[in-house]
Scaffold this motif. Structure first.
Motif, PDB file in Angstrom:
ATOM      1  N   ARG A 111       0.856  -1.195   0.000  1.00 29.41           N
ATOM      2  CA  ARG A 111       0.000   0.000   0.000  1.00 29.41           C
ATOM      3  C   ARG A 111       0.890   1.242   0.000  1.00 29.41           C
ATOM      4  NH1 ARG A 111      -5.259  -0.331   3.508  1.00 29.41           N
ATOM      5  NH2 ARG A 111      -5.271   1.707   2.546  1.00 29.41           N
ATOM      6  N   LEU A 112       1.185   1.727  -1.189  1.00 30.75           N
ATOM      7  CA  LEU A 112       2.035   2.906  -1.336  1.00 30.75           C
ATOM      8  C   LEU A 112       1.208   4.065  -1.871  1.00 30.75           C
ATOM      9  CD1 LEU A 112       5.136   1.233  -2.984  1.00 30.75           C
ATOM     10  CD2 LEU A 112       4.929   2.030  -0.638  1.00 30.75           C
ATOM     11  N   SER A 113       1.625   5.256  -1.532  1.00 25.58           N
ATOM     12  CA  SER A 113       0.967   6.454  -2.053  1.00 25.58           C
ATOM     13  C   SER A 113       2.029   7.489  -2.367  1.00 25.58           C
ATOM     14  CB  SER A 113      -0.023   6.996  -1.033  1.00 25.58           C
ATOM     15  OG  SER A 113       0.649   7.336   0.163  1.00 25.58           O
ATOM     16  N   ARG A 114       1.618   8.485  -3.160  1.00 25.91           N
ATOM     17  CA  ARG A 114       2.527   9.570  -3.520  1.00 25.91           C
ATOM     18  C   ARG A 114       1.727  10.849  -3.657  1.00 25.91           C
ATOM     19  NH1 ARG A 114       3.621   6.984  -9.079  1.00 25.91           N
ATOM     20  NH2 ARG A 114       1.602   7.297 -10.045  1.00 25.91           N
ATOM     21  N   GLU A 122      -2.249  10.414  -3.729  1.00 21.15           N
ATOM     22  CA  GLU A 122      -2.943   9.372  -4.480  1.00 21.15           C
ATOM     23  C   GLU A 122      -2.271   8.026  -4.214  1.00 21.15           C
ATOM     24  OE1 GLU A 122      -2.629  10.629  -8.549  1.00 21.15           O
ATOM     25  OE2 GLU A 122      -0.522  10.094  -8.678  1.00 21.15           O
ATOM     26  N   ARG A 123      -3.063   6.980  -4.243  1.00 28.92           N
ATOM     27  CA  ARG A 123      -2.561   5.632  -3.971  1.00 28.92           C
ATOM     28  C   ARG A 123      -2.003   5.034  -5.253  1.00 28.92           C
ATOM     29  NH1 ARG A 123      -4.898   0.229  -3.162  1.00 28.92           N
ATOM     30  NH2 ARG A 123      -3.482  -0.818  -1.748  1.00 28.92           N
ATOM     31  N   GLU A 126      -1.599  -1.715  -7.740  1.00 31.08           N
ATOM     32  CA  GLU A 126      -0.723  -2.890  -7.758  1.00 31.08           C
ATOM     33  C   GLU A 126      -0.006  -3.032  -9.089  1.00 31.08           C
ATOM     34  OE1 GLU A 126       1.371  -6.083  -6.426  1.00 31.08           O
ATOM     35  OE2 GLU A 126       0.191  -4.671  -5.266  1.00 31.08           O
ATOM     36  N   ARG A 129       2.753  -0.536  -9.158  1.00 27.93           N
ATOM     37  CA  ARG A 129       3.794  -0.943  -8.208  1.00 27.93           C
ATOM     38  C   ARG A 129       4.677  -2.020  -8.821  1.00 27.93           C
ATOM     39  NH1 ARG A 129       4.882  -4.406  -3.522  1.00 27.93           N
ATOM     40  NH2 ARG A 129       3.214  -5.786  -4.129  1.00 27.93           N
TER      41      ARG A 129
END
Length: 146
Positions: A111-114, A122-123, A126, A129
C-alpha cells in the motif's frame, strides 16, 4: 612545603621504576592480557615499555619523491582525473544504495501512495507498483553491477 615536594618527587620516580616490567600473555578464552607479574604456568612475552612512541603515532616511511622525468602538468591532470573518477564512483554507489532501498520499499509495502503535482495524495495501484519494481530491478542490473 619542602617535605611535600620531596615526597611527591620520590613518589613519581618510584612509580616509573616499578612500571618498567610488563608482560603479555593470552588467557584461556584467547584474549590478550597484560600485567606487571608474569602468569603462573602460561607462556608469556616481556613487553618493552621504556621507549615511548613518537608524537603522532608510529613512524611511517616518507612519501616517494616524484621522478624528474615526469611532466608536472600531466601529473596534475591525472590527479584531477583520479579525483573526478573517485567522486563519480562515490556518487554511483550512493545512487545504487538509494535504488536498493527504494526497491525494498516497493517490494515490502503493498500500500504505497505519492503526492501528485496538484499536491493531492494518491494511492499507487498494484499494476503500477509491479512496473516500478521491474524498473528498479532493471536499473540495478544495468547501473549497479560490480
Amino acid at each position: 612545603m619542602y617535605k611535600t615536594l620531596v615526597a611527591l618527587t620520590f613518589g613519581l620516580l618510584s612509580s616509573v621504576a616499578v612500571a618498567e616490567q610488563m608482560y603479555r600473555w593470552v588467557d584461556d578464552q584467547g584474549v590478550p592480557q597484560f600485567g606487571q607479574q608474569p602468569p603462573e604456568g602460561k607462556s608469556y612475552q616481556r613487553v618493552d615499555i621504556t621507549a615511548s612512541p613518537p608524537p603522532g603515532g608510529a613512524l611511517r616511511e616518507p612519501a616517494p619523491l616524484p621522478s624528474r622525468d615526469a611532466n608536472p602538468e600531466e601529473d596534475q591532470q591525472s590527479e584531477i582525473q583520479a579525483k573526478a573518477d573517485k567522486a563519480a564512483e562515490a556518487k554511483r554507489l550512493e545512487q545504487c544504495t538509494q535504488l536498493q532501498a527504494n526497491l525494498r520499499t516497493l517490494e515490502t509495502n503493498p500500500r504505497l501512495s505519492r503526492t501528485n503535482d496538484a499536491g493531492e495524495v494518491e494511492r499507487i495501484g498494484e499494476d503500477e507498483r509491479q512496473e516500478l519494481i521491474a524498473k528498479a530491478k532493471a536499473d540495478l542490473e544495468n547501473y549497479c553491477k560490480n
